[in-house]
Motif scaffolding. Structure first.
Motif, PDB file in Angstrom:
ATOM      1  N   LEU A  65      51.245 -57.342  20.709  1.00  0.00           N
ATOM      2  CA  LEU A  65      50.531 -58.139  19.717  1.00  0.00           C
ATOM      3  C   LEU A  65      51.441 -59.112  18.976  1.00  0.00           C
ATOM      4  CD1 LEU A  65      48.230 -55.295  18.380  1.00  0.00           C
ATOM      5  CD2 LEU A  65      47.433 -57.419  19.453  1.00  0.00           C
ATOM      6  N   LEU A  66      52.644 -58.668  18.627  1.00  0.00           N
ATOM      7  CA  LEU A  66      53.565 -59.546  17.899  1.00  0.00           C
ATOM      8  C   LEU A  66      54.099 -60.658  18.805  1.00  0.00           C
ATOM      9  CD1 LEU A  66      55.566 -56.972  15.730  1.00  0.00           C
ATOM     10  CD2 LEU A  66      53.571 -58.348  15.103  1.00  0.00           C
ATOM     11  N   THR A  67      54.338 -60.341  20.065  1.00  0.00           N
ATOM     12  CA  THR A  67      54.778 -61.374  21.014  1.00  0.00           C
ATOM     13  C   THR A  67      53.687 -62.406  21.227  1.00  0.00           C
ATOM     14  OG1 THR A  67      56.169 -59.734  22.157  1.00  0.00           O
ATOM     15  CG2 THR A  67      55.703 -61.777  23.325  1.00  0.00           C
ATOM     16  N   ILE A  68      52.454 -61.948  21.392  1.00  0.00           N
ATOM     17  CA  ILE A  68      51.325 -62.864  21.550  1.00  0.00           C
ATOM     18  C   ILE A  68      51.179 -63.750  20.320  1.00  0.00           C
ATOM     19  CG2 ILE A  68      48.796 -62.967  21.617  1.00  0.00           C
ATOM     20  CD1 ILE A  68      48.865 -60.515  23.467  1.00  0.00           C
ATOM     21  N   ARG A  77      40.637 -68.834  17.765  1.00  0.00           N
ATOM     22  CA  ARG A  77      41.645 -69.324  16.830  1.00  0.00           C
ATOM     23  C   ARG A  77      41.697 -68.429  15.587  1.00  0.00           C
ATOM     24  NH1 ARG A  77      43.294 -74.788  17.656  1.00  0.00           N
ATOM     25  NH2 ARG A  77      43.684 -75.023  15.428  1.00  0.00           N
ATOM     26  N   MET A  78      40.545 -67.969  15.122  1.00  0.00           N
ATOM     27  CA  MET A  78      40.500 -67.084  13.958  1.00  0.00           C
ATOM     28  C   MET A  78      41.200 -65.761  14.258  1.00  0.00           C
ATOM     29  SD  MET A  78      36.560 -67.788  12.753  1.00  0.00           S
ATOM     30  CE  MET A  78      36.591 -66.465  11.556  1.00  0.00           C
ATOM     31  N   ILE A  79      41.081 -65.297  15.498  1.00  0.00           N
ATOM     32  CA  ILE A  79      41.695 -64.029  15.892  1.00  0.00           C
ATOM     33  C   ILE A  79      43.213 -64.160  16.016  1.00  0.00           C
ATOM     34  CG2 ILE A  79      41.889 -62.336  17.771  1.00  0.00           C
ATOM     35  CD1 ILE A  79      38.906 -62.915  18.365  1.00  0.00           C
ATOM     36  N   LEU A  80      43.662 -65.235  16.653  1.00  0.00           N
ATOM     37  CA  LEU A  80      45.068 -65.348  17.034  1.00  0.00           C
ATOM     38  C   LEU A  80      45.953 -66.029  15.991  1.00  0.00           C
ATOM     39  CD1 LEU A  80      44.698 -66.280  20.813  1.00  0.00           C
ATOM     40  CD2 LEU A  80      45.346 -64.076  19.844  1.00  0.00           C
ATOM     41  N   MET A 101      42.875 -50.459  20.792  1.00  0.00           N
ATOM     42  CA  MET A 101      43.590 -49.318  21.360  1.00  0.00           C
ATOM     43  C   MET A 101      44.717 -48.852  20.439  1.00  0.00           C
ATOM     44  SD  MET A 101      41.861 -48.563  23.890  1.00  0.00           S
ATOM     45  CE  MET A 101      42.866 -47.153  24.348  1.00  0.00           C
ATOM     46  N   LEU A 102      45.292 -49.757  19.646  1.00  0.00           N
ATOM     47  CA  LEU A 102      46.274 -49.346  18.642  1.00  0.00           C
ATOM     48  C   LEU A 102      45.610 -48.438  17.611  1.00  0.00           C
ATOM     49  CD1 LEU A 102      49.097 -49.540  17.359  1.00  0.00           C
ATOM     50  CD2 LEU A 102      48.334 -51.629  16.194  1.00  0.00           C
ATOM     51  N   SER A 121      43.981 -59.483  23.069  1.00  0.00           N
ATOM     52  CA  SER A 121      44.491 -59.079  21.753  1.00  0.00           C
ATOM     53  C   SER A 121      43.518 -58.140  21.045  1.00  0.00           C
ATOM     54  CB  SER A 121      44.751 -60.308  20.885  1.00  0.00           C
ATOM     55  OG  SER A 121      45.787 -61.098  21.413  1.00  0.00           O
ATOM     56  N   VAL A 122      42.223 -58.423  21.180  1.00  0.00           N
ATOM     57  CA  VAL A 122      41.212 -57.542  20.574  1.00  0.00           C
ATOM     58  C   VAL A 122      41.293 -56.146  21.193  1.00  0.00           C
ATOM     59  CG1 VAL A 122      38.737 -57.159  20.289  1.00  0.00           C
ATOM     60  CG2 VAL A 122      39.680 -59.442  19.975  1.00  0.00           C
TER      61      VAL A 122
END
Length: 314
Positions: A191-194, A49-52, A258-259, A252-253
């Motif tokens: 990432l933005l879609t997620i 939850r903290m990540i997303l 990779m970004l 996501s991580v």
């Protein structure tokens, strides 16, 4: 006689002590000890939850600043080569190059499960939510192909006899063109879609509590049958939704890492990376801030849109 009086005094004394003992009446019982497995699940979900659940606007600012600063550092200083500077590394070959495939599989599963719950198992309503991923797929496909066309139109080969990029590269020559970074675009698009789609899980517990409300039928104008079906689906599918949610956080991580690698190594120039980032942001804005706000029934709707209104739609 004396013996009877002694027994009477002892009974009176015990009664007085009993009256002075603090009463436990009305106190809540202590909760049962938490199982180690349950504690681990809670901890993992908390981290996910903290990540997303960082606000999408904040993420855009961080990503954009990271692309700019990282690219400047890359241009001014030579970053030491590492495993990730080789385009043939495992993450690039099996994750980034198949990036949209990984994202669409996990997000498609997540959106299908969550919307099936809060749309009471109604396929027509669920379909509107899945259509967002169709739009995102079209955006990815169109943008990547437009990038290639731009490179072909504005570029030139080091050998003058070639006017086509593919022919130039096949002949072992170099192609000089404005190569907009497909990696930066794809990773930011993912990432933005997620970030937008997983917002439906932020108030998932609230949905469970809401379904137990006896007055929900009148408050949200839903039928008793719809409430019963939603409660049943919520109980059955929530464990699977949690598992997919954790997988999306892990993905996501990987995308964020990779970004960073795509930015700090000399795969593209600063303008090429920044252009790709702005295109990804534009796709997000047009879709989630404009297109999905339509009330037309056959068009995609915002994440979490339902008669239950269990979450705030931004």
């Amino acid at each position: 006689m004396a013996s009877n009086q002694g027994q009477s005094r002892r009974r009176q004394s015990q009664q007085d002590l009993g009256d002075k003992t603090p009463s436990r009446k009305g106190k809540k019982p202590l909760p049962e000890p938490t199982h180690i497995g349950h504690f681990f699940v809670i901890l993992v979900l908390k981290i996910c939850r903290m990540i997303l659940f960082i606000d999408t606007s904040v993420k855009i600012g961080v990503y954009l600043m990271g692309v700019m600063v990282g690219s400047v550092i890359c241009d001014l200083f030579k970053v030491p080569n590492s495993y990730f500077s080789d385009k043939r590394n495992v993450f690039n070959q099996y994750f980034v190059k198949l990036g949209w495939g990984w994202t669409i599989v996990l997000l498609g599963t997540y959106v299908a499960l969550t919307s099936w719950v809060y749309c009471h198992g109604r396929w027509l309503a669920v379909r509107r939510h899945l259509m967002r991923l169709v739009v995102a797929t079209i955006q990815w496909y169109v943008c990547v192909n437009v990038f290639r066309q731009i490179e072909n139109v504005v570029g030139m080969c080091t050998a003058t006899e070639h006017t086509n990029r593919d022919d130039c590269i096949a002949d072992g020559k170099g192609w000089l063109g404005f190569d907009i970074s497909g990696h930066v675009f794809l990773l930011m698009h993912n990432l933005l879609t997620i970030s937008e789609e997983v917002k439906t899980y932020k108030d998932w517990r609230k949905l469970g509590v809401m379904l137990e409300d006896e007055d929900l039928e009148s408050k949200r104008k839903v039928s008793a049958q719809e409430i019963a079906e939603t409660k049943k689906l919520y109980k059955e599918l929530t464990p699977y939704i949690k598992a997919v949610f954790v997988a999306i956080a892990f993905l996501s991580v990987i995308w964020e890492f990779m970004l960073l690698m795509s930015v700090v190594y000399r795969f593209h120039t600063l303008p090429q990376k920044v252009t790709a980032a702005f295109v990804a942001i534009m796709c997000w804005f047009v879709s989630y801030r404009l297109f999905y706000r339509s009330d037309v029934e056959w068009l995609p709707c915002p994440p979490g849109k339902t008669k239950l209104e269990y979450m705030k739609i931004e």
